[in-house]
Design a protein around this motif. Structure first.
Motif, PDB file in Angstrom:
ATOM      1  N   HIS A  14      25.338  36.558  24.599  1.00  0.00           N
ATOM      2  CA  HIS A  14      24.181  37.372  24.945  1.00  0.00           C
ATOM      3  C   HIS A  14      23.742  38.001  23.643  1.00  0.00           C
ATOM      4  O   HIS A  14      24.575  38.380  22.812  1.00  0.00           O
ATOM      5  N   TYR A  15      22.446  38.092  23.445  1.00  0.00           N
ATOM      6  CA  TYR A  15      21.990  38.648  22.174  1.00  0.00           C
ATOM      7  C   TYR A  15      20.672  39.385  22.362  1.00  0.00           C
ATOM      8  O   TYR A  15      19.912  39.122  23.294  1.00  0.00           O
ATOM      9  N   THR A  16      20.427  40.312  21.469  1.00  0.00           N
ATOM     10  CA  THR A  16      19.119  40.933  21.339  1.00  0.00           C
ATOM     11  C   THR A  16      18.776  40.853  19.865  1.00  0.00           C
ATOM     12  O   THR A  16      19.615  41.158  19.015  1.00  0.00           O
ATOM     13  N   LEU A  17      17.581  40.387  19.591  1.00  0.00           N
ATOM     14  CA  LEU A  17      17.121  40.225  18.215  1.00  0.00           C
ATOM     15  C   LEU A  17      16.005  41.224  17.949  1.00  0.00           C
ATOM     16  O   LEU A  17      15.046  41.298  18.715  1.00  0.00           O
ATOM     17  N   LYS A  18      16.168  41.988  16.875  1.00  0.00           N
ATOM     18  CA  LYS A  18      15.133  42.950  16.485  1.00  0.00           C
ATOM     19  C   LYS A  18      14.724  42.695  15.038  1.00  0.00           C
ATOM     20  O   LYS A  18      15.484  42.105  14.272  1.00  0.00           O
ATOM     21  N   ASN A  19      13.531  43.168  14.687  1.00  0.00           N
ATOM     22  CA  ASN A  19      13.106  43.083  13.292  1.00  0.00           C
ATOM     23  C   ASN A  19      13.482  44.389  12.579  1.00  0.00           C
ATOM     24  O   ASN A  19      14.114  45.272  13.173  1.00  0.00           O
ATOM     25  N   ASP A  20      13.083  44.483  11.308  1.00  0.00           N
ATOM     26  CA  ASP A  20      13.410  45.683  10.529  1.00  0.00           C
ATOM     27  C   ASP A  20      12.893  46.960  11.171  1.00  0.00           C
ATOM     28  O   ASP A  20      13.468  48.023  11.002  1.00  0.00           O
ATOM     29  N   GLY A  21      11.790  46.845  11.905  1.00  0.00           N
ATOM     30  CA  GLY A  21      11.197  48.030  12.529  1.00  0.00           C
ATOM     31  C   GLY A  21      11.843  48.388  13.854  1.00  0.00           C
ATOM     32  O   GLY A  21      11.414  49.326  14.522  1.00  0.00           O
ATOM     33  N   GLY A  57      34.417  38.401  24.383  1.00  0.00           N
ATOM     34  CA  GLY A  57      34.440  39.857  24.507  1.00  0.00           C
ATOM     35  C   GLY A  57      34.061  40.562  23.218  1.00  0.00           C
ATOM     36  O   GLY A  57      33.789  41.757  23.234  1.00  0.00           O
ATOM     37  N   ASP A  58      34.053  39.831  22.092  1.00  0.00           N
ATOM     38  CA  ASP A  58      33.648  40.465  20.832  1.00  0.00           C
ATOM     39  C   ASP A  58      32.175  40.852  20.899  1.00  0.00           C
ATOM     40  O   ASP A  58      31.340  40.073  21.360  1.00  0.00           O
ATOM     41  N   LYS A  59      31.895  42.077  20.436  1.00  0.00           N
ATOM     42  CA  LYS A  59      30.507  42.525  20.326  1.00  0.00           C
ATOM     43  C   LYS A  59      30.309  42.926  18.885  1.00  0.00           C
ATOM     44  O   LYS A  59      31.173  43.594  18.303  1.00  0.00           O
ATOM     45  N   PHE A  60      29.216  42.513  18.315  1.00  0.00           N
ATOM     46  CA  PHE A  60      28.984  42.887  16.915  1.00  0.00           C
ATOM     47  C   PHE A  60      27.496  42.909  16.603  1.00  0.00           C
ATOM     48  O   PHE A  60      26.684  42.391  17.359  1.00  0.00           O
ATOM     49  N   LYS A  61      27.189  43.541  15.501  1.00  0.00           N
ATOM     50  CA  LYS A  61      25.821  43.553  14.994  1.00  0.00           C
ATOM     51  C   LYS A  61      25.801  42.690  13.746  1.00  0.00           C
ATOM     52  O   LYS A  61      26.764  42.695  12.980  1.00  0.00           O
ATOM     53  N   ALA A  62      24.732  41.946  13.561  1.00  0.00           N
ATOM     54  CA  ALA A  62      24.610  41.121  12.370  1.00  0.00           C
ATOM     55  C   ALA A  62      23.214  41.307  11.794  1.00  0.00           C
ATOM     56  O   ALA A  62      22.237  41.320  12.537  1.00  0.00           O
ATOM     57  N   ASP A 135      22.166  41.977  17.911  1.00  0.00           N
ATOM     58  CA  ASP A 135      23.285  42.557  18.652  1.00  0.00           C
ATOM     59  C   ASP A 135      23.821  41.407  19.478  1.00  0.00           C
ATOM     60  O   ASP A 135      23.069  40.820  20.260  1.00  0.00           O
ATOM     61  N   VAL A 136      25.084  41.089  19.311  1.00  0.00           N
ATOM     62  CA  VAL A 136      25.633  39.900  19.966  1.00  0.00           C
ATOM     63  C   VAL A 136      26.885  40.246  20.758  1.00  0.00           C
ATOM     64  O   VAL A 136      27.695  41.071  20.329  1.00  0.00           O
ATOM     65  N   GLU A 137      27.018  39.618  21.902  1.00  0.00           N
ATOM     66  CA  GLU A 137      28.263  39.696  22.673  1.00  0.00           C
ATOM     67  C   GLU A 137      28.683  38.275  22.993  1.00  0.00           C
ATOM     68  O   GLU A 137      27.883  37.485  23.497  1.00  0.00           O
TER      69      GLU A 137
END
Length: 163
Positions: A14-21, A57-62, A135-137
């Motif tokens: 599962h992921y959410t992708l955002k830009n710099d803003g 189960g790992d959650k991380f930000k990249a 944001d990834v899970e």
């Protein structure tokens, strides 16, 4: 033993992708997780690098720089063309996207500006030149089947029937 993500892992995230803003560009929230075969460039390089070795189960930000995502903006892909090239389109406005037949197959182009009879078009990927914030899970990890490895992509449930 917990599987970690490596070459030929079939991974669901599962992921959410955002830009710099901080604006959300894409997300799997509220829908099926994204499934891909690791190590086959199914994802952008930077995200694949980050997922390597992770487990369920790992959650991380990249934070992925453009060169590991959709590349820098290529000025050669930005052109001014004549409005008459857009047959059958009454009103051409910035932000409109078209698919053009290019020498490298299909190319998505975005209208950047309209100046009189000229239209400025951009063939760069809409996320080119952008630093991407994920944001990834990790939802699931399994070994790919031989058939999946052979084909270089995931077979979702009951997709492929080879007789």
């Amino acid at each position: 033993m917990t599987m970690t993500i490596g070459k030929n892992s079939v991974v669901e995230i599962h992921y959410t992708l955002k830009n710099d803003g901080g604006e959300v560009l894409d997300s799997s929230e509220g829908s099926e997780p994204l499934m891909y075969l690791h190590g086959t460039h199914g994802l952008i390089q930077g995200l694949e690098n980050e997922l390597q070795g992770k487990k369920i189960g790992d959650k991380f930000k990249a934070v992925i720089p453009p060169e590991l995502a959709y590349g820098e903006i290529d000025p050669d892909l930005i052109h001014s063309i004549d409005k008459s090239m857009f047959r059958g389109v009454d009103k051409i406005e910035p932000g409109m996207t078209f698919t053009a037949e290019g020498e490298h197959g299909h190319q998505h182009i975005t209208v950047k500006a309209v100046e009189g009879d000229k239209v400025i078009i951009d063939g760069n990927h809409e996320m080119a030149g952008q630093t991407l914030h994920f944001d990834v899970e990790v939802v699931s990890v399994r070994a790919a089947t031989e058939e999946e490895i052979d084909h270089g992509h995931v077979h979702a449930h009951g997709d492929h029937h080879h007789h």
